[in-house]
Design an enzyme around this catalytic site. Structure first.
Site: not given
Length: 528
Positions: A213, A272
């Protein structure tokens, strides 16, 4: 012509991830196994046959960890346990085993930028006070002004408001996202050691990889200087080039992850990373960093052949420079569904089907978001049910991401469409979804679900789609075309009028072909 490297067998050995199709499962919204209206790990396990029959190679499970759920589980209070909302560790182990029995690999989220404010570390930091080793795990600072009542700098938070929160003793802590998500201090070696422990915990249980993330966020600039807010794009964006993200120091954090993962065979990590250009993005997949990184250029592309061509070409060239495959995606839990972005309704549906054939025919890995295979659109939800922190933090001006997180419709004629035994689902489901259920689409050979099934089957069968060979072909205005290997061609008509269909045997088309014309908003795979 552009060729991005040697061909390789599909899903072979240690590099299985280079051509894999991943399916993102947002656990709250996929399937509810215990009847409380919220999706869970039992529900995922019970619906694995849908994914096997769809033809995906791996799943990515969004966070299911212990969490107060201030940000949909991305505020992690215990990254090595399962939140009771989703089950327990035995449920995770059963899901993992059941997926592996079906030859589906399992990857999970890791959230390295922040913990929950309920994590024991942060509670210890609050109790220990200024200057303590416990506070050194996070980013605490004294405020500005004679009484320290102003934030340490002018940084805004992604979810709206300032990126600083003041605690009772007067200090401030940094949170790039919600106040319930205090940023970790990656200059402190204890943080890296803790994430090594977390990675090993899940790999020892048998997971096949990780989605990292906000992989571009861990390193902060020295001295935490003020931002130039002149071109700031507002809450819930990470694309504007600013001091909060994409600092060079993030790469050393990712190298730590890679060193740990290299102790385990056949594991992978995808990042990401919202960065300004393809060249910056390629730095995240150098040989000693991540294996994959999401390519958001296709998400950002408008519905036009020109935009699609630029997104594809720039990404292929940049990734080739570092020997990494591209990773293509059209939708996820943070992005308005592509059927809605492409116009919604019948127009969005037909364009979404065409985009899927482009996505699944490009070299590299592909990610699907749960519901893509059903052609789902964003749902316009009433204000009173919105749960995304962006809604409140933006002063009720940014509606947030709940519209793409509505639970999946499985069967039946009315909500909750088999998602749950309870009609009180965590987000309401629209009755208009009756024709979009899995059950309804399985009865219709022309449905979006069957299109995805056929595309994924062909992706496995066609050797041209397993490697990295790619060459652009001439195409009429408003169209794009490319060759995969010597015998397979893909064409997209993103224009408003039919065009002459290229010669060849039609293997798959997103819309019916009439009179040897490629209709508007249609893609086709051809044997040439």
């Amino acid at each position: 012509m552009f060729v991005s490297g040697p061909d390789a067998p599909y899903l072979s050995g240690a590099d299985w991830w280079r051509s894999a199709v991943f399916y993102q499962v947002y656990p709250k919204s996929f399937a509810d196994g215990n009847g409380d209206g919220v999706g869970d790990l039992i529900g995922v396990r019970d619906r694995l046959d849908h994914l096997r029959e769809l033809g995906v190679d791996a799943i990515w499970l969004s966070p299911f960890y212990t969490s107060p759920m201030a940000d949909g589980g991305y505020d992690v209070a215990d990254p090595t346990d399962v939140d009771p909302m989703f089950g327990d560790l035995s449920d995770f182990d059963a899901l993992l085993a059941a997926a592996h029995e079906r030859d589906i690999k399992v990857t999970v989220d890791i959230v390295p930028n922040h913990f929950s404010d309920q994590h024991p570390w942060f509670q210890q930091a609050l109790a220990a006070g200024p200057g303590s080793p416990e506070r050194a795990r996070f980013i605490f600072r004294d405020g500005k002004g004679p009484d320290g009542s102003e934030p340490p700098n002018n940084w805004p938070a992604i979810f709206g408001g300032p990126a600083w929160n003041r605690v009772p003793d007067g200090q401030w802590y940094l949170h790039l996202f919600a106040p319930e998500q205090p940023d970790l201090n990656w200059d402190n070696p204890e943080v890296g050691a803790e994430f090594e422990r977390i990675l090993r915990f899940w790999m020892d249980r048998g997971v096949d990889g990780f989605r990292v993330d906000v992989a571009h966020s861990m390193a902060k600039p020295k001295g935490l200087p003020d931002m130039d807010l002149t071109d700031y794009l507002g809450p819930n964006t990470q694309l504007d080039p600013d001091l909060r993200f994409d600092q060079d120091g993030v790469h050393e954090c990712l190298r730590l992850f890679r060193r740990v993962m290299d102790d385990y065979p056949h594991r992978m990590a995808v990042g990401e990373a919202w960065v300004p250009d393809d060249v910056r993005l390629a730095r995240y997949v150098r040989s000693d960093e991540l294996h994959l990184t999401f390519n958001f250029r296709l998400i950002e592309a408008a519905w036009s052949a020109k935009d699609f061509t630029e997104a594809i070409d720039g990404s292929l060239k940049a990734m080739a420079e570092v020997g990494a495959p591209c990773t293509w995606v059209l939708s996820n839990h943070d992005i308005v569904r592509h059927t809605t972005r492409y116009g919604g309704g019948a127009l969005g549906q037909v364009r979404g089907r065409a985009a899927a054939l482009v996505l699944l025919s490009l070299p590299g890995a592909a990610y699907l978001y749960n519901g893509d295979e059903l052609g789902l659109e964003n749902v316009e939800l009433p204000d009173e049910v919105l749960q995304d922190p962006t809604w409140k933090r933006s002063g009720y001006t940014e509606r947030g991401r709940d519209g793409e997180r509505v639970p999946l419709p499985w069967e039946g004629d009315e909500p909750p469409f088999g998602f749950s035994a309870s009609s009180d689902t965590w987000l309401p489901m629209p009755p208009e979804w009756r024709p979009f259920t899995v059950q309804a689409q399985l009865r219709d050979p022309d449905s979006t679900l069957w299109l995805y099934r056929r595309a994924l089957l062909l992706r496995r069968e066609l050797k041209e789609l397993h490697g990295s060979s790619f060459a652009w072909l001439e195409a009429p205005e408003g169209c794009l075309a490319y060759r995969r290997g010597p015998d397979l061609a893909v064409a997209l008509n993103a224009g408003e009028e039919p065009v002459e269909l290229p010669p060849g045997e039609i293997l798959l088309s997103s819309s019916p072909i009439v009179d040897d014309k490629l209709p508007a908003n249609t893609a086709v795979w051809l044997r040439v």
